[in-house]
Enzyme design. Structure first.
Site, PDB file in Angstrom:
ATOM      1  N   LYS A   1       0.775  -1.071   0.068  1.00 41.71           N
ATOM      2  CA  LYS A   1       0.026   0.092   0.123  1.00 41.71           C
ATOM      3  C   LYS A   1       0.821   1.359   0.076  1.00 41.71           C
ATOM      4  O   LYS A   1       0.669   2.249  -0.782  1.00 41.71           O
ATOM      5  CB  LYS A   1      -1.152  -0.121   1.166  1.00 41.71           C
ATOM      6  CG  LYS A   1      -1.997   1.187   1.357  1.00 41.71           C
ATOM      7  CD  LYS A   1      -3.087   1.043   2.494  1.00 41.71           C
ATOM      8  CE  LYS A   1      -3.789  -0.260   2.297  1.00 41.71           C
ATOM      9  NZ  LYS A   1      -4.264  -0.443   3.628  1.00 41.71           N
TER      10      LYS A   1
ATOM     11  N   ARG B   1      -3.238   3.039   8.684  1.00 46.49           N
ATOM     12  CA  ARG B   1      -3.628   1.915   7.802  1.00 46.49           C
ATOM     13  C   ARG B   1      -2.368   0.843   7.694  1.00 46.49           C
ATOM     14  O   ARG B   1      -1.399   1.371   7.584  1.00 46.49           O
ATOM     15  CB  ARG B   1      -4.236   2.487   6.570  1.00 46.49           C
ATOM     16  CG  ARG B   1      -5.070   3.448   6.422  1.00 46.49           C
ATOM     17  CD  ARG B   1      -5.437   3.657   5.129  1.00 46.49           C
ATOM     18  NE  ARG B   1      -6.823   3.255   4.808  1.00 46.49           N
ATOM     19  CZ  ARG B   1      -7.105   3.025   3.339  1.00 46.49           C
ATOM     20  NH1 ARG B   1      -6.251   3.070   2.639  1.00 46.49           N
ATOM     21  NH2 ARG B   1      -8.349   2.633   3.290  1.00 46.49           N
TER      22      ARG B   1
ATOM     23  N   GLY C   1      -8.262  -7.081   4.484  1.00 44.77           N
ATOM     24  CA  GLY C   1      -8.954  -7.243   5.818  1.00 44.77           C
ATOM     25  C   GLY C   1      -8.408  -7.958   6.764  1.00 44.77           C
ATOM     26  O   GLY C   1      -9.178  -8.258   7.651  1.00 44.77           O
TER      27      GLY C   1
ATOM     28  N   MET D   1      -5.702  -7.288   8.469  1.00 40.88           N
ATOM     29  CA  MET D   1      -4.862  -6.506   9.589  1.00 40.88           C
ATOM     30  C   MET D   1      -5.884  -5.342   9.951  1.00 40.88           C
ATOM     31  O   MET D   1      -6.432  -4.869   9.338  1.00 40.88           O
ATOM     32  CB  MET D   1      -3.392  -6.056   9.309  1.00 40.88           C
ATOM     33  CG  MET D   1      -2.455  -7.564   9.424  1.00 40.88           C
ATOM     34  SD  MET D   1      -0.949  -6.963   8.815  1.00 40.88           S
ATOM     35  CE  MET D   1      -1.387  -6.489   7.290  1.00 40.88           C
TER      36      MET D   1
ATOM     37  N   ARG E   1      -3.435  -1.313  -6.223  1.00 34.69           N
ATOM     38  CA  ARG E   1      -2.743  -2.543  -6.089  1.00 34.69           C
ATOM     39  C   ARG E   1      -2.957  -3.434  -7.323  1.00 34.69           C
ATOM     40  O   ARG E   1      -4.078  -3.153  -8.323  1.00 34.69           O
ATOM     41  CB  ARG E   1      -2.744  -3.366  -4.701  1.00 34.69           C
ATOM     42  CG  ARG E   1      -4.227  -3.743  -4.422  1.00 34.69           C
ATOM     43  CD  ARG E   1      -4.439  -4.477  -3.131  1.00 34.69           C
ATOM     44  NE  ARG E   1      -5.892  -4.721  -3.167  1.00 34.69           N
ATOM     45  CZ  ARG E   1      -6.597  -4.788  -2.065  1.00 34.69           C
ATOM     46  NH1 ARG E   1      -5.916  -4.632  -0.793  1.00 34.69           N
ATOM     47  NH2 ARG E   1      -7.884  -5.138  -1.908  1.00 34.69           N
TER      48      ARG E   1
ATOM     49  N   HIS F   1     -16.015  -8.225   1.283  1.00 35.60           N
ATOM     50  CA  HIS F   1     -15.020  -9.040   2.185  1.00 35.60           C
ATOM     51  C   HIS F   1     -15.108 -10.555   1.617  1.00 35.60           C
ATOM     52  O   HIS F   1     -14.403 -11.163   0.952  1.00 35.60           O
ATOM     53  CB  HIS F   1     -15.126  -9.156   3.435  1.00 35.60           C
ATOM     54  CG  HIS F   1     -14.055  -9.880   4.178  1.00 35.60           C
ATOM     55  ND1 HIS F   1     -14.726 -11.100   4.843  1.00 35.60           N
ATOM     56  CD2 HIS F   1     -12.922  -9.821   4.518  1.00 35.60           C
ATOM     57  CE1 HIS F   1     -13.653 -11.682   5.212  1.00 35.60           C
ATOM     58  NE2 HIS F   1     -12.565 -11.035   5.247  1.00 35.60           N
TER      59      HIS F   1
ATOM     60  N   SER G   1      14.727 -42.661 -16.134  1.00 34.36           N
ATOM     61  CA  SER G   1      13.502 -42.007 -15.784  1.00 34.36           C
ATOM     62  C   SER G   1      13.542 -41.844 -14.365  1.00 34.36           C
ATOM     63  O   SER G   1      13.383 -42.959 -13.756  1.00 34.36           O
ATOM     64  CB  SER G   1      12.146 -42.672 -16.490  1.00 34.36           C
ATOM     65  OG  SER G   1      11.148 -41.952 -15.838  1.00 34.36           O
TER      66      SER G   1
ATOM     67  N   CYS H   1       9.072 -39.489 -14.069  1.00 30.93           N
ATOM     68  CA  CYS H   1       7.796 -40.326 -14.056  1.00 30.93           C
ATOM     69  C   CYS H   1       7.100 -40.319 -12.800  1.00 30.93           C
ATOM     70  O   CYS H   1       6.079 -40.838 -12.611  1.00 30.93           O
ATOM     71  CB  CYS H   1       7.779 -41.380 -14.895  1.00 30.93           C
ATOM     72  SG  CYS H   1       8.676 -42.810 -13.949  1.00 30.93           S
TER      73      CYS H   1
ATOM     74  N   TYR I   1      11.936 -34.531 -20.666  1.00 31.87           N
ATOM     75  CA  TYR I   1      10.469 -34.713 -20.613  1.00 31.87           C
ATOM     76  C   TYR I   1      10.081 -34.757 -19.273  1.00 31.87           C
ATOM     77  O   TYR I   1      10.864 -35.180 -18.141  1.00 31.87           O
ATOM     78  CB  TYR I   1       9.917 -35.674 -21.707  1.00 31.87           C
ATOM     79  CG  TYR I   1      10.290 -37.116 -21.077  1.00 31.87           C
ATOM     80  CD1 TYR I   1       9.261 -37.736 -20.304  1.00 31.87           C
ATOM     81  CD2 TYR I   1      11.168 -37.864 -21.519  1.00 31.87           C
ATOM     82  CE1 TYR I   1       9.548 -38.971 -19.891  1.00 31.87           C
ATOM     83  CE2 TYR I   1      11.411 -39.071 -21.157  1.00 31.87           C
ATOM     84  CZ  TYR I   1      10.470 -39.675 -20.422  1.00 31.87           C
ATOM     85  OH  TYR I   1      10.958 -40.895 -19.929  1.00 31.87           O
TER      86      TYR I   1
HETATM   87  C1  PEP Z   1       8.009 -43.477  -8.624  1.00 30.04           C
HETATM   88  O1  PEP Z   1       8.680 -44.321  -7.563  1.00 30.04           O
HETATM   89  O2  PEP Z   1       8.232 -42.216  -8.806  1.00 30.04           O
HETATM   90  C2  PEP Z   1       7.426 -44.393  -9.672  1.00 30.04           C
HETATM   91  C3  PEP Z   1       6.921 -43.262 -10.795  1.00 30.04           C
HETATM   92  O3  PEP Z   1       6.893 -45.490  -9.461  1.00 30.04           O
HETATM   93  P1  PEP Z   1       5.991 -45.942  -8.591  1.00 30.04           P
HETATM   94  O4  PEP Z   1       5.184 -44.630  -8.105  1.00 30.04           O
HETATM   95  O5  PEP Z   1       4.955 -46.864  -9.437  1.00 30.04           O
HETATM   96  O6  PEP Z   1       6.742 -46.804  -7.461  1.00 30.04           O
END
Ligand code: PEP
Ligand code: MG
Length: 877
Positions: free
Chosen positions: A22, A91, A100, A102, A335, A451, A765, A833, A853
């Site tokens: 503010k 303020r 709201g 404080m 703001r 509010h 992975s 993954c 990825y």
């Molecule tokens: C993991 O361990 O991150 C994985 C993808 O395999 P899971 O969750 O099946 O053990």
């Protein structure tokens, strides 16, 4: 000597750390030449000092005194002058806006003498008395901590006595009576009279604002919003301008675009003859801002010009508070406006089109969480009954739940896992715990900037407010045509249309979800257009691809529609459940030489499974992970088997029980699973590899282009992978197909020896679920429900390391493995993954670490695409 006080002339918008949002923006507006009342800001440094030491820094007193002198000169009135007194507002204003949460005290400087000076100066007794009773109320509540009812009770009696609906209509005599009542209340409750010395009032108000940083509701809000506890708040002391000076005065709030949809236009609320928080408190039903055009065309035109200037200057939606004192416009605050997810997408794209921001910047103006919320379902209107009432559509969404009329009860029910709609006449900051717990909020009073609306939008909750045909009582509400809602009844509220049903209304998928699924074109409406453009841009910018985790053809097809360009994890264990469990049981019980028949039957089924998913992902990579979980998961539970065997002691049952006992492990997650199983249970992995090759061969014969990859789980040593790789090569040579064979990196040892594993792997992975579990040494199946809340509470971690990657620990293993792996095998393809593959903060880390990825659940794929584009933009910056 530290300077703890800055005049509005000397700061700017970049100083929010020190001056609070503010204060920094008041300074910026002053710099821009907008009509800001003179004032100064006490820094957050002073607040932190006060909170640590329990007293203000010694030099502050003199610094404030000098600023008060300057303020007196600038305004031409003196503090405590009984003829023509200076009044100020005090303020709060933290770095991040906490609407709201404080405290604020207006009209500081009035006492039994100066109030007469004020009346004489403005020639208005009622105004002076009204201003004084407001000071007594705010001071009593926020500085002295007295109960609000001690002030609202007499006020409502005064209204009844005078026969008026609005406070603004009270005659001077009634207001003087209130002033006397309130002074008595203060004396009785605190044992001391209301402080008459304006400087005492000022210091008490300043300390109250500092203290309110650690008030309960501020703490709850910070926790919910992830705002650090050690920022502290600044205090702004501003010369008072009065919106309660009659019908040519008033106060209002405005947004430069609709904070709900993002649509350009004039949005806001205006309340004539009112002061400060009256507009947002929902005390009286307000007029739409557009009405100001008729009430005061000049001020309206100026306001629009200032709004335009601010939007161009800040290059974003601005949220503004203003006051009109006897026709003259004053800007009290601006703001960056809080907005709904829909508005965030729409505004980002509109600002690009208007040339205010670049496409790169637009990408950083939206978040994965907002996109997730846009994919939430909406009401199925075709099958909905007639709504009983409607109100202001304040925060979008479709919420269904039990009507609860008390915030405390709402919080308790929510804690117990129930869906709750909190229904209130109006909300105030003390309702916050109930609002956080509720799935939706419904109020009878207040507009889009009340509010309830502001907080609901911030929390991402559905909200309908100002439904004035509802009369909200303690445990029920009366609606039009004799309708009633009682505590515990199921109600539905639509925060996009404002409709209210005293019933459960069915929900359907949102337009954005339909757009992602290809059921709606990008041109369906302004929102889908904005989402489509930002997603397209994110895809163009991103370096890392987004793949998905899917175990069935249907899930894979969905992932593909959601923009996934590969399957990064096809878990095969689900394929061994249901009616196939019996076969697996046979496999486990069979002597090694008898396994062949069972494996053959399983293989045929697996070929079907793999064909389905490879076909859905034709031409795109599909990483199939060989069986991972411990075998006992496929047997009936040990306890059930013991009971069954006691009741029915056949040889088969005894055999099953013996095997189950043999396979029983105290820590199955650290036991015979993953590649260990593949090595020990002869034939299992070979069968799966054959099935992958066979499925690919059958699809190729049909002219498709399957791209399977085989992934070995839980490898900890290069030798494990070598053994499996040899097996795979042997099988694959029979099929004459090239199928990459890679490994998961999910055991810390694998990460640390990645250079020895890499020569045998076509890809890595990261299984960050297991890697997190094993790095921390806590069970992913147990700990989140047991001690994590305590750990979060005590700040051991800020978020669950299973949700957002622990970059210091687990992340360091990931980077180590990437660099070791790439050193040994420079064109190694690397992805992730684990669950973290769908988490925006983790995605940013994976991008920096050079992964190719991320793979996440199909529904997270759009969020991951957005996050990947954002990560690329951030990395460039
Ligand atoms: C993991 O361990 O991150 C994985 C993808 O395999 P899971 O969750 O099946 O053990
Ligand atoms: Mg795993």
């Amino acid at each position: 000597m530290t300077n703890y006080v800055f005049n509005f002339d000397s700061g700017d918008a970049t100083q929010a750390d020190l001056l609070g949002g503010k204060g920094a923006n008041l300074a910026e507006m002053t710099r821009l030449g907008l009509p800001v009342p003179p004032g100064f800001t006490i820094t957050t440094d002073a607040c932190r000092y006060f909170l640590a030491e329990g007293a203000v820094p010694s030099e502050l007193e003199e610094q404030v005194r000098q600023q008060v002198d300057a303020l007196e000169k600038a305004i031409g009135r003196r503090f405590g002058d009984s003829a023509d007194p200076l009044l100020v507002s005090v303020r709060s204003g933290a770095k991040v806006s906490m609407p709201g949460m404080m405290d604020t005290v207006l009209n500081v400087g009035l006492n039994d003498e100066t109030v007469h000076g004020l009346a004489a100066t403005f020639n208005d007794e009622a105004f002076a008395a009204d201003t004084y009773r407001r000071l007594l109320t705010m001071f009593g509540q926020t500085v002295l901590g007295l109960d609000a009812a001690l002030f609202s009770g007499p006020l409502s009696i005064a209204r009844t006595k005078a026969g008026v609906d609005n406070d603004g209509e009270l005659p001077a005599s009634a207001l003087w009576d209130l002033v006397n009542d309130y002074k008595d209340v203060i004396y009785q409750q605190t044992g001391s009279p209301f402080p008459q010395n304006p400087l005492d009032q000022l210091w008490m108000a300043i300390e109250a604002v500092f203290t309110s940083w650690n008030g309960e509701r501020a703490k709850v809000y910070r926790k919910r919003e992830g705002i650090p506890d050690d920022l502290g708040t600044a205090v702004n002391i501003v010369g008072m301008v009065f919106g309660n000076r009659g019908s040519d005065s008033g106060t209002g709030v405005a947004f430069t675009r609709d904070p709900s949809s993002g649509e350009p236009g004039v949005w806001g609320d205006y309340l004539a003859n009112a002061q400060g928080e009256d507009v947002v408190a929902g005390i009286r039903n307000v007029s739409p801002l557009a009405d100001l055009e008729h009430i005061n065309p000049t001020a309206y035109r100026q306001l629009l010009e200032h709004m335009e200037l601010l939007e161009q200057h800040y290059r974003d939606v601005c949220d503004i508070e203003f006051t009109i004192e006897q026709g003259k416009l004053w800007m009290l605050q601006t703001r960056i406006g809080k907005r709904t997810p829909a508005a965030a997408f729409r505004v980002a794209i509109d600002l690009v089109d208007e040339g205010l921001i670049s496409a790169d910047e637009a990408l950083t103006r939206v978040s994965g969480e907002q996109l997730t919320r846009l994919m939430f379902p909406a009401f199925d209107r075709a099958n909905a009954p007639e709504p009983i009432a409607s109100g202001v559509a304040a925060a979008p969404g479709a919420a269904v739940g039990q009507a609860i009329f008390d915030p405390q009860r709402a919080a308790e029910k929510a804690e117990a896992g129930e869906d709750v709609i909190l229904i209130r006449d109006e909300t105030n900051p003390d309702d916050l715990p109930g609002m956080i717990g509720a799935v939706g909020i419904l109020t009878a009073r207040g507009g889009k900037t009340s509010h309830a609306a502001v907080v609901a939008r911030g929390l991402g909750k559905t909200c309908v407010c100002g439904a004035d045909s509802l009369e909200v009582l303690d445990d029920h509400a009366k609606g039009p045509n004799g309708s009633e809602i009682h505590e515990g009844d199921i109600v539905s509220i639509d925060g996009t249309s404002g409709e209210i049903w005293a019933d459960a209304v069915a929900v359907t998928s949102s337009p954005v979800e339909k757009y992602f699924k290809g059921e709606l074109g990008a041109d369906a409406d302004a929102l889908t257009r904005a989402v489509d453009r930002l997603m397209t841009y994110a895809d163009e910018r991103s370096r890392m691809e987004v793949w998905a985790n899917a175990d069935t053809g249907a899930d894979a097809a969905l992932a593909r529609r959601f923009g996934a360009v590969g399957i990064g994890l096809c878990r095969t264990e689900h394929m061994f459940l249901g009616d196939r469990r019996e076969l697996v049981e046979k496999l486990i019980l069979a002597e090694p030489e008898q396994r062949g028949g069972v494996l053959e039957q399983l293989k045929e089924l697996q070929v079907g499974d793999f064909q389905e998913i490879l076909e859905a992902m034709d031409e795109l990579p599909v990483v199939i992970r060989l069986l991972d979980p411990p075998l006992h998961e496929f047997l009936p539970s040990f306890v059930d088997l013991s009971v069954e065997n006691a009741v029915n002691p056949t040889e088969a049952n005894a055999e099953l029980l013996r095997t189950a006992r043999k396979l029983h492990e105290h820590n199955p997650m650290l036991g015979l699973r993953g590649v260990r199983l593949g090595i020990v249970l002869e034939g299992l992995y070979t069968m799966q590899i054959q099935a992958v090759a066979e499925a690919a061969a059958r699809l190729s014969e049909r002219g498709l282009q399957p791209k399977p990859e085989i992934m070995i789980p839980l490898v900890g040593d290069h030798r494990e992978l070598e053994i499996m790789k040899d097996k795979a090569n042997e099988v694959l040579s029979d099929f004459n197909v090239e199928i990459p064979v890679g490994t998961m990196i999910e055991v810390p040892r694998a990460a640390l020896t990645a250079d020895r594993i890499a020569p045998h792997a076509d890809f890595f992975s990261f299984g960050t679920n297991d890697l997190t579990q094993m790095t921390w040494g806590f069970s992913r199946d147990d700990v989140e429900g047991s001690f994590f809340s305590e750990y979060l509470e005590q700040g051991v971690f800020e978020t669950s390391p299973f949700a957002t990657l622990d970059t210091d620990g687990v992340g360091s293993l990931v980077s180590t493995a990437v660099s070791l792996g790439r050193k040994a095998n420079s064109d190694m393809h690397i992805g992730v993954c684990g669950e973290h593959g769908g988490d925006p903060a983790s995605i940013q880390f994976f991008n920096q670490t050079g992964l190719d990825y991320v793979s996440c659940s199909p529904y997270r794929a759009p969020v991951a695409r957005l996050a990947s584009g954002q990560a690329a933009v951030k990395q460039k910056d």
